[in-house]
Design a protein around this motif. Sequence first.
Motif, PDB file in Angstrom:
ATOM      1  N   GLU A 431       0.840  -1.201   0.000  1.00 49.83           N
ATOM      2  CA  GLU A 431       0.000   0.000   0.000  1.00 49.83           C
ATOM      3  C   GLU A 431       0.875   1.251   0.000  1.00 49.83           C
ATOM      4  OE1 GLU A 431      -4.062  -1.013   2.284  1.00 49.83           O
ATOM      5  OE2 GLU A 431      -2.306  -0.986   3.575  1.00 49.83           O
ATOM      6  N   SER A 432       0.291   2.371  -0.432  1.00 50.22           N
ATOM      7  CA  SER A 432       1.037   3.630  -0.429  1.00 50.22           C
ATOM      8  C   SER A 432       1.291   4.073   1.011  1.00 50.22           C
ATOM      9  CB  SER A 432       0.269   4.716  -1.186  1.00 50.22           C
ATOM     10  OG  SER A 432      -0.984   4.949  -0.571  1.00 50.22           O
ATOM     11  N   ILE A 433       2.471   4.631   1.238  1.00 46.17           N
ATOM     12  CA  ILE A 433       2.900   5.039   2.581  1.00 46.17           C
ATOM     13  C   ILE A 433       2.621   6.531   2.769  1.00 46.17           C
ATOM     14  CG2 ILE A 433       4.798   5.110   4.228  1.00 46.17           C
ATOM     15  CD1 ILE A 433       3.926   2.288   3.352  1.00 46.17           C
ATOM     16  N   ILE A 434       1.929   6.854   3.866  1.00 48.34           N
ATOM     17  CA  ILE A 434       1.601   8.250   4.170  1.00 48.34           C
ATOM     18  C   ILE A 434       2.612   8.842   5.139  1.00 48.34           C
ATOM     19  CG2 ILE A 434      -0.157   9.779   5.178  1.00 48.34           C
ATOM     20  CD1 ILE A 434      -2.218   7.626   4.279  1.00 48.34           C
ATOM     21  N   ALA A 435       3.015   8.064   6.160  1.00 46.88           N
ATOM     22  CA  ALA A 435       3.960   8.576   7.157  1.00 46.88           C
ATOM     23  C   ALA A 435       4.688   7.407   7.813  1.00 46.88           C
ATOM     24  CB  ALA A 435       3.237   9.408   8.211  1.00 46.88           C
ATOM     25  N   PHE A 436       5.925   7.699   8.271  1.00 46.50           N
ATOM     26  CA  PHE A 436       6.752   6.724   8.990  1.00 46.50           C
ATOM     27  C   PHE A 436       7.439   7.464  10.128  1.00 46.50           C
ATOM     28  CE2 PHE A 436      10.866   4.998  10.034  1.00 46.50           C
ATOM     29  CZ  PHE A 436      10.672   3.628  10.090  1.00 46.50           C
ATOM     30  N   ALA A 437       7.565   6.828  11.303  1.00 50.76           N
ATOM     31  CA  ALA A 437       8.271   7.478  12.422  1.00 50.76           C
ATOM     32  C   ALA A 437       8.773   6.432  13.405  1.00 50.76           C
ATOM     33  CB  ALA A 437       7.355   8.464  13.141  1.00 50.76           C
ATOM     34  N   TRP A 438      10.052   6.592  13.818  1.00 51.38           N
ATOM     35  CA  TRP A 438      10.657   5.729  14.833  1.00 51.38           C
ATOM     36  C   TRP A 438      10.226   6.163  16.228  1.00 51.38           C
ATOM     37  CZ3 TRP A 438      13.161   1.278  14.403  1.00 51.38           C
ATOM     38  CH2 TRP A 438      13.850   0.962  13.218  1.00 51.38           C
ATOM     39  N   VAL A 447       3.730   3.181  11.159  1.00 50.86           N
ATOM     40  CA  VAL A 447       3.546   3.469   9.738  1.00 50.86           C
ATOM     41  C   VAL A 447       2.075   3.762   9.471  1.00 50.86           C
ATOM     42  CG1 VAL A 447       3.902   2.657   7.372  1.00 50.86           C
ATOM     43  CG2 VAL A 447       5.393   1.821   9.197  1.00 50.86           C
ATOM     44  N   LEU A 448       1.801   4.836   8.728  1.00 53.45           N
ATOM     45  CA  LEU A 448       0.460   5.100   8.210  1.00 53.45           C
ATOM     46  C   LEU A 448       0.454   4.712   6.737  1.00 53.45           C
ATOM     47  CD1 LEU A 448      -0.409   8.609   9.745  1.00 53.45           C
ATOM     48  CD2 LEU A 448      -1.380   6.402  10.389  1.00 53.45           C
ATOM     49  N   HIS A 449      -0.488   3.858   6.345  1.00 52.92           N
ATOM     50  CA  HIS A 449      -0.498   3.378   4.962  1.00 52.92           C
ATOM     51  C   HIS A 449      -1.925   3.199   4.477  1.00 52.92           C
ATOM     52  CE1 HIS A 449      -1.210  -0.782   6.543  1.00 52.92           C
ATOM     53  NE2 HIS A 449      -0.471  -0.324   7.551  1.00 52.92           N
ATOM     54  N   GLY A 450      -2.095   3.198   3.162  1.00 53.79           N
ATOM     55  CA  GLY A 450      -3.425   3.049   2.560  1.00 53.79           C
ATOM     56  C   GLY A 450      -3.884   4.333   1.909  1.00 53.79           C
ATOM     57  N   GLU A 451      -5.165   4.337   1.532  1.00 53.00           N
ATOM     58  CA  GLU A 451      -5.775   5.504   0.897  1.00 53.00           C
ATOM     59  C   GLU A 451      -7.002   5.913   1.701  1.00 53.00           C
ATOM     60  OE1 GLU A 451      -4.590   7.069  -1.666  1.00 53.00           O
ATOM     61  OE2 GLU A 451      -3.053   5.682  -2.386  1.00 53.00           O
ATOM     62  N   SER A 452      -7.215   7.232   1.793  1.00 48.05           N
ATOM     63  CA  SER A 452      -8.397   7.727   2.508  1.00 48.05           C
ATOM     64  C   SER A 452      -9.660   7.249   1.786  1.00 48.05           C
ATOM     65  CB  SER A 452      -8.361   9.262   2.535  1.00 48.05           C
ATOM     66  OG  SER A 452      -9.420   9.764   3.285  1.00 48.05           O
ATOM     67  N   PRO A 453     -10.705   6.774   2.478  1.00 47.26           N
ATOM     68  CA  PRO A 453     -10.876   6.808   3.939  1.00 47.26           C
ATOM     69  C   PRO A 453     -10.350   5.565   4.675  1.00 47.26           C
ATOM     70  CG  PRO A 453     -12.912   6.120   2.931  1.00 47.26           C
ATOM     71  CD  PRO A 453     -11.940   6.324   1.801  1.00 47.26           C
ATOM     72  N   ARG A 454      -9.706   4.636   3.932  1.00 50.97           N
ATOM     73  CA  ARG A 454      -9.198   3.418   4.577  1.00 50.97           C
ATOM     74  C   ARG A 454      -7.693   3.565   4.843  1.00 50.97           C
ATOM     75  NH1 ARG A 454     -12.593  -0.722   4.875  1.00 50.97           N
ATOM     76  NH2 ARG A 454     -10.864  -2.183   5.199  1.00 50.97           N
ATOM     77  N   MET A 473      -2.459  -3.336  14.329  1.00 50.11           N
ATOM     78  CA  MET A 473      -2.859  -2.486  13.217  1.00 50.11           C
ATOM     79  C   MET A 473      -4.252  -1.923  13.495  1.00 50.11           C
ATOM     80  SD  MET A 473      -3.099  -3.161   9.112  1.00 50.11           S
ATOM     81  CE  MET A 473      -4.701  -3.970   9.126  1.00 50.11           C
ATOM     82  N   PHE A 474      -4.378  -0.597  13.480  1.00 52.46           N
ATOM     83  CA  PHE A 474      -5.673   0.069  13.592  1.00 52.46           C
ATOM     84  C   PHE A 474      -6.121   0.455  12.191  1.00 52.46           C
ATOM     85  CE2 PHE A 474      -3.683   1.293  17.741  1.00 52.46           C
ATOM     86  CZ  PHE A 474      -4.558   0.603  18.566  1.00 52.46           C
ATOM     87  N   ASP A 475      -7.337   0.060  11.831  1.00 56.21           N
ATOM     88  CA  ASP A 475      -7.813   0.399  10.485  1.00 56.21           C
ATOM     89  C   ASP A 475      -8.749   1.612  10.531  1.00 56.21           C
ATOM     90  OD1 ASP A 475      -9.936  -0.731  11.759  1.00 56.21           O
ATOM     91  OD2 ASP A 475     -10.411  -2.204  10.201  1.00 56.21           O
TER      92      ASP A 475
END
Length: 682
Positions: A431-438, A447-454, A473-475
Amino acid sequence: MRDTENMEAEAEFEEGEEPSFSDPEDFVDDISDQELLEDILRERPQEADGIDSIIVVDNVPQVGPERIEKLKNVIHKIFSKFGKITNEFYPEDEGKTKGYIFLEYASPAHALEAVKNADGYKLDKQHTFRVNVFTDFDKYMTISDEWEAPEKQPFKDFGNLRHWMEEPDCRDQYSVIFEAGERTGIFSNDVKEPITVEERARWTETYVRWSPKGTYLATFHQRGIALWGGEKFKQIQRFSHQGVQLIDFSPCERYVVTFSPLMDTKDDPQAIIIWDVLTGQKKRGFHCESSAHWPIFKWSHDGKFFARMTQDTLSIYETPSMGLLDKKSLKISGIKDFSWSPGDNIIAFWVPEDKDIPARVTLMQLPSRHEIRVRNLFNVVDCKLHWQKNGDYLCVKVDRTPKGTQGVVTNFEIFRMREKQVPVDVVEMKESIIAFAWEPNGSKFAVLHGESPRINASFYHVKNNGKIELIKMFDKQQANSIFWSPQGQFLVLAGLRSMNGALAFVDTSDCTMMNIAEHYMASDVEWDPTGRYVVTSVSWWSHKVDNAFWLWTFQGRLLQKNNKDRFCQLLWRPRPPTLLSAEQIKLIKKDLKKYSKIFEQKDRLSQSKASKELVDKRRAMMEEYRKYREGAMQMYQEQRPLRLELRGGVDTDELDSNVDDWEEETIEFFINEEIIPLGDLA
């Protein structure tokens, strides 16, 4: 009609006497050339005798006729980089060079550049160049033989620059810009309401920046940068850089880098200037082609090195000389990006694919330039480098287009920096990656991934056994940004700007959602240095209504709503690293129950009583009343003779005065009587 009027005017001019354009006899021209042609005169060539374009190079190898040509070629190759050499002279004695040479450049600017960059150049183990401008010899010859002690400069006491760290209740400070930039305030954080520490009008012309350890506050002005600090925020230092727009501190706070698009010239680079914070002196200037990616220079974690990237080149400089490390840049064909480790003097950089040569990520140790790890990658579209705060891990986010498939696949290449040979683990996401943070002080990443609204939020744990585990994983999350607490464990998933300020507070120890809230049109999220509080805000710079900042606990409980007129920016004041060792911190955690009783008692006290400021206010009011009462009693006693006189000698001040004049009167009240027969009680 207009032509007719012009013809009539010309006819009158021809018939009349021609006006005189000469100056009167007593006219005095008091306008100097400096006032009239200042910009042109500034460019005029200065009178010179030519020797200021000559440099003297000492510690040159002494060679005979058979090696003189080879020496000249080596010298020319080194020194022609600084400008065109018009003349060379190699003094000889008994058929051998004397060990020093003279080089003449086309301009004095080139000679100065050669002195700046080639002085101290190490040719080999026996020969290190010493380079001077020829005119320096005149200066040194005129120096008096008698030594004079330098004049002692008065000591400037700026007070305790770490004063805010001594706050008894450990309140953190933050800066706030409001009224569209007209006012700037420093506030101390309190659960009930912010406590004003300092507030000034037009303190800065654009924005402010804290230094990495919180020692200094930098303000921007048309003529340069000012640094403020200490208990009353006195001015500590000034840096004159006309039109300055951007600033960056070294992690050690010893140096500051400023950028201005107005000052750059061909011979004197001033677009980027590196300053010494303690002395205020300019250390070095650099040209700048574009400031789109700021900072141009990236610093090592200890401030000993800084580096910049240009086309096919990575230039690493060392402090305090500000010269190139080993006097030369690294030639890296196609280099796209680089980043320093936050914990070690290690640089990571990546190079894209070139025909049959794969893309590669390289980890290089400095100052040795030893490559400790190289990772080859195939079908790469783009890479992003993400270091964990302590430098324990490096994540390279690799966007790939595998052969035979459509679309982009993302790999997270996790480098384990503390293990032998730096092993690499891979997590693949389609899936497309929106944000990543350690996680700052841990081994987890989000990791935030997917497309809005999912949009999904996934949490991973890098384990010691070489595996990376998906914890939770929170959807269907309304989020486009991840903000970890500086201490780790807790984070905020935020849907900023276009997502209307949706907020989710997560505890990653067991991946529970502590609270879900909203700050409509929020544009920024800022954690305090301790990780106890977090601020969400709507900046006037991005949105013209509902400008305010809200204070939350790390669990997502709203404490304050602070509405400031045209609020622009809030920045927490950083804290310097702790001076406690790992063992001492471990001991404190072990005895936490002992300390927590004291904290709980303070919390109960603050909840049951008014704040210290309110108590002080009440005490002041009580003291004011006491003084007023004493004054009133004194006046009352002074007026006693006048009262007695007005009342015919009768003293009405005391209730028991004039007892002889009293009359006694007895008053009886009838009380109802009820008769109960005794027989009824038996």
